[in-house]
Design a protein around this motif. Structure first.
Motif, PDB file in Angstrom:
ATOM      1  N   THR A 257       0.825  -1.217   0.000  1.00  0.00           N
ATOM      2  CA  THR A 257       0.000   0.000   0.000  1.00  0.00           C
ATOM      3  C   THR A 257       0.855   1.262   0.000  1.00  0.00           C
ATOM      4  O   THR A 257       0.554   2.249  -0.685  1.00  0.00           O
ATOM      5  CB  THR A 257      -0.928  -0.005   1.232  1.00  0.00           C
ATOM      6  N   VAL A 258       1.945   1.234   0.783  1.00  0.00           N
ATOM      7  CA  VAL A 258       2.813   2.406   0.872  1.00  0.00           C
ATOM      8  C   VAL A 258       3.572   2.627  -0.439  1.00  0.00           C
ATOM      9  O   VAL A 258       3.729   3.772  -0.902  1.00  0.00           O
ATOM     10  CB  VAL A 258       3.799   2.252   2.049  1.00  0.00           C
ATOM     11  N   TRP A 259       4.033   1.541  -1.074  1.00  0.00           N
ATOM     12  CA  TRP A 259       4.861   1.671  -2.268  1.00  0.00           C
ATOM     13  C   TRP A 259       4.066   1.762  -3.570  1.00  0.00           C
ATOM     14  O   TRP A 259       4.665   2.039  -4.623  1.00  0.00           O
ATOM     15  CB  TRP A 259       5.816   0.478  -2.362  1.00  0.00           C
ATOM     16  N   THR A 260       2.800   1.529  -3.544  1.00  0.00           N
ATOM     17  CA  THR A 260       2.001   1.550  -4.779  1.00  0.00           C
ATOM     18  C   THR A 260       2.109   2.877  -5.534  1.00  0.00           C
ATOM     19  O   THR A 260       2.325   2.889  -6.762  1.00  0.00           O
ATOM     20  CB  THR A 260       0.535   1.225  -4.466  1.00  0.00           C
ATOM     21  N   PRO A 261       1.965   4.044  -4.882  1.00  0.00           N
ATOM     22  CA  PRO A 261       2.089   5.321  -5.636  1.00  0.00           C
ATOM     23  C   PRO A 261       3.446   5.496  -6.309  1.00  0.00           C
ATOM     24  O   PRO A 261       3.527   5.961  -7.460  1.00  0.00           O
ATOM     25  CB  PRO A 261       1.849   6.387  -4.561  1.00  0.00           C
ATOM     26  N   PHE A 262       4.529   5.131  -5.633  1.00  0.00           N
ATOM     27  CA  PHE A 262       5.859   5.275  -6.215  1.00  0.00           C
ATOM     28  C   PHE A 262       6.039   4.323  -7.393  1.00  0.00           C
ATOM     29  O   PHE A 262       6.659   4.668  -8.407  1.00  0.00           O
ATOM     30  CB  PHE A 262       6.932   5.019  -5.155  1.00  0.00           C
ATOM     31  N   VAL A 264       3.677   3.119  -9.397  1.00  0.00           N
ATOM     32  CA  VAL A 264       2.876   3.610 -10.519  1.00  0.00           C
ATOM     33  C   VAL A 264       3.603   4.762 -11.231  1.00  0.00           C
ATOM     34  O   VAL A 264       3.644   4.836 -12.465  1.00  0.00           O
ATOM     35  CB  VAL A 264       1.489   4.050 -10.038  1.00  0.00           C
ATOM     36  N   LYS A 265       4.215   5.653 -10.462  1.00  0.00           N
ATOM     37  CA  LYS A 265       4.942   6.774 -11.042  1.00  0.00           C
ATOM     38  C   LYS A 265       6.138   6.303 -11.865  1.00  0.00           C
ATOM     39  O   LYS A 265       6.405   6.805 -12.968  1.00  0.00           O
ATOM     40  CB  LYS A 265       5.394   7.714  -9.930  1.00  0.00           C
ATOM     41  N   LYS A 266       6.884   5.320 -11.351  1.00  0.00           N
ATOM     42  CA  LYS A 266       8.036   4.793 -12.069  1.00  0.00           C
ATOM     43  C   LYS A 266       7.616   4.125 -13.371  1.00  0.00           C
ATOM     44  O   LYS A 266       8.284   4.248 -14.406  1.00  0.00           O
ATOM     45  CB  LYS A 266       8.784   3.786 -11.184  1.00  0.00           C
ATOM     46  N   ILE A 267       6.484   3.400 -13.336  1.00  0.00           N
ATOM     47  CA  ILE A 267       6.014   2.724 -14.543  1.00  0.00           C
ATOM     48  C   ILE A 267       5.621   3.736 -15.608  1.00  0.00           C
ATOM     49  O   ILE A 267       5.933   3.581 -16.797  1.00  0.00           O
ATOM     50  CB  ILE A 267       4.845   1.783 -14.196  1.00  0.00           C
ATOM     51  N   LEU A 268       4.938   4.784 -15.201  1.00  0.00           N
ATOM     52  CA  LEU A 268       4.491   5.792 -16.165  1.00  0.00           C
ATOM     53  C   LEU A 268       5.668   6.548 -16.787  1.00  0.00           C
ATOM     54  O   LEU A 268       5.620   6.923 -17.955  1.00  0.00           O
ATOM     55  CB  LEU A 268       3.524   6.767 -15.490  1.00  0.00           C
ATOM     56  N   THR A 269       6.719   6.770 -16.028  1.00  0.00           N
ATOM     57  CA  THR A 269       7.887   7.501 -16.557  1.00  0.00           C
ATOM     58  C   THR A 269       8.898   6.586 -17.243  1.00  0.00           C
ATOM     59  O   THR A 269       9.873   7.076 -17.819  1.00  0.00           O
ATOM     60  CB  THR A 269       8.588   8.255 -15.414  1.00  0.00           C
ATOM     61  N   GLY A 270       8.701   5.275 -17.177  1.00  0.00           N
ATOM     62  CA  GLY A 270       9.615   4.344 -17.837  1.00  0.00           C
ATOM     63  C   GLY A 270      10.942   4.202 -17.164  1.00  0.00           C
ATOM     64  O   GLY A 270      11.954   3.954 -17.833  1.00  0.00           O
ATOM     65  N   LYS A 271      10.996   4.312 -15.830  1.00  0.00           N
ATOM     66  CA  LYS A 271      12.249   4.234 -15.095  1.00  0.00           C
ATOM     67  C   LYS A 271      12.288   3.044 -14.136  1.00  0.00           C
ATOM     68  O   LYS A 271      12.956   3.092 -13.106  1.00  0.00           O
ATOM     69  CB  LYS A 271      12.482   5.524 -14.312  1.00  0.00           C
ATOM     70  N   THR A 272      11.603   1.981 -14.471  1.00  0.00           N
ATOM     71  CA  THR A 272      11.620   0.792 -13.616  1.00  0.00           C
ATOM     72  C   THR A 272      12.730  -0.157 -14.064  1.00  0.00           C
ATOM     73  O   THR A 272      13.351   0.012 -15.123  1.00  0.00           O
ATOM     74  CB  THR A 272      10.266   0.066 -13.686  1.00  0.00           C
ATOM     75  N   LEU A 273      12.991  -1.180 -13.242  1.00  0.00           N
ATOM     76  CA  LEU A 273      13.995  -2.168 -13.599  1.00  0.00           C
ATOM     77  C   LEU A 273      13.604  -2.955 -14.840  1.00  0.00           C
ATOM     78  O   LEU A 273      14.466  -3.439 -15.578  1.00  0.00           O
ATOM     79  CB  LEU A 273      14.214  -3.133 -12.418  1.00  0.00           C
ATOM     80  N   LEU A 274      12.295  -3.096 -15.055  1.00  0.00           N
ATOM     81  CA  LEU A 274      11.847  -3.829 -16.233  1.00  0.00           C
ATOM     82  C   LEU A 274      12.169  -3.096 -17.535  1.00  0.00           C
ATOM     83  O   LEU A 274      12.152  -3.707 -18.599  1.00  0.00           O
ATOM     84  CB  LEU A 274      10.334  -4.089 -16.134  1.00  0.00           C
TER      85      LEU A 274
END
Length: 400
Positions: A257-262, A264-274
């Protein structure tokens, strides 16, 4: 001493109330033979012959003997019933005090609940034979089987804890250890482990049913099927503990629950490990190594990385000669050699072709081919040493 009948009579008269007669009933008293009777003896007693008195004594003795035997048999029957009831109560008490529902027995316990009791017993016993000194023999899987055995015991106890259940108090799960119960191991004729015996109400130790190795295939479920087929009792569903406890699930939910907003933001900006190609490259190499090293075989079979040398326990054996077993170190070594060859081929086809210096390309390519040839040769050598089968290259006949 002679037995005589003495009759006492007492008469009193009164002029005011008329005559009143009172008689006291005859009493039998013991008198010495030398005493003199003050009343007339009973003629019927004097008329008895010695033969009739002997017959009466014989009949009286037989009647007393019959009553004694009947009374003793009744007492013995009640004592036997109470003993069986006491044993069941004691087993239920030991079962309730055990965390897993498995009762630990020794030679004395086996004698009390099995060999010294008369058949048929009001209960059956499923006995697990264990040896602590063999727990390090991973190929026996004694620890895992003991856990599955305890799982069946706790599930049976939970499913049949109602006293009105037909299976309540009819089956008890017990275990014995070799060092504590060597006499019991000899009594059952156990000379190999793992070993599980079902001792039914009418069975002696030698007549008990042994669980086959095939009944261990699905662990707890197979054990439950064996019990139900032999005893006609209902084990019920197996209650396996959850992978995560309730507190762990709550912790994971809070973190998510705490990490969900962060996230989602990383996925939208394309800066995730994936989104990082290096992660995909490392994942592909890991999957390749995991596949060619036999890691899945090691996990399923729970194979050790190495073994102690039988001739010299201070030495370790990393390669086991023979096709019947493969150690973890063997698989990782062969997987490492395969991975080297795969990475060198990928480097030459994807990276080396982009180098502009032809000399550098040739030198690196020759070195890569030599290393790949060495790695493949080692794999072939290890396979030939382990299995005894040779792999021959299709060289020209003039080269051989």
């Amino acid at each position: 001493m002679q037995c005589t009948d003495v009759t006492f009579s007492f008469d009193s008269s009164s002029q005011q109330s008329g005559q009143l007669s009172s008689k006291i009933q005859s009493l039998r008293v013991l008198r010495p033979s030398s005493s003199v009777s003050t009343s007339k003896p009973n003629p019927s007693f004097l008329s008895e012959t010695p033969k009739s008195r002997t017959m009466k004594m014989v009949l009286s003795s037989k009647l007393n003997l019959f009553l004694f035997i009947a009374f003793f048999s009744l007492i013995s029957f009640n004592a036997s019933g109470e003993s069986d009831s006491d044993r069941v109560s004691e087993l239920l008490s030991l079962q309730s005090r055990s965390g897993s529902g498995v009762i630990h027995l020794d030679d004395h316990g086996v004698s009390r609940f099995l060999t010294s009791t008369e058949t048929p017993r009001p209960y059956s016993i499923l006995l697990f034979f264990d040896a602590a000194q063999l727990h390090d023999k991973t190929e026996l899987h004694l620890k895992d089987l003991r856990k599955e055995f305890a799982l069946v015991a706790s599930s049976f106890t939970t499913n049949n804890q109602d006293p009105s259940s037909p299976s309540h108090g009819k089956l008890f799960f017990c275990d014995i250890e070799f060092k504590e119960s060597q006499s019991s191991f000899s009594l059952f004729g156990v000379n190999a482990l793992p070993h599980i015996r079902l001792i039914g109400p009418d069975h002696s130790p030698k007549e008990s049913d042994q669980m086959d190795q095939g009944d261990f295939s699905r662990l707890a479920e197979s054990m439950a099927e064996f019990i139900e087929s032999k005893t006609k009792l209902v084990v019920g569903p197996i209650h396996r503990p959850p992978v995560f406890s309730r507190n762990q699930l709550i912790f994971f939910a809070v973190v998510l629950t705490v990490w969900t907003p962060f996230i989602v933001k990383k996925i939208l900006t394309g800066k995730t490990l994936l989104h990082d190609p290096r992660i995909w490259l490392a994942g592909a190499v890991f999957v390749y190594f995991f596949s060619v090293s036999g890691a899945m075989h090691n996990i399923i079979r729970k194979m050790p990385m190495f073994l102690a040398d039988r001739n010299d326990p201070s030495k370790l054996v990393f390669f086991y000669q023979g096709s019947g077993m493969q150690l973890g170190a063997e698989g990782f070594t062969v997987g490492f050699l395969y991975t080297i060859v795969g990475l060198l081929l990928a480097f030459m086809s994807q990276v080396l072709v982009k180098v502009r210096n032809v000399t550098v390309q040739r030198v690196i390519m020759i070195l890569s081919l030599l290393v790949s040839f060495w790695a493949v040769k080692k794999v072939v050598y290890l396979d030939n040493w382990k299995t005894g089968y040779g792999i021959h290259g299709f060289w020209p006949s003039s080269w051989n």
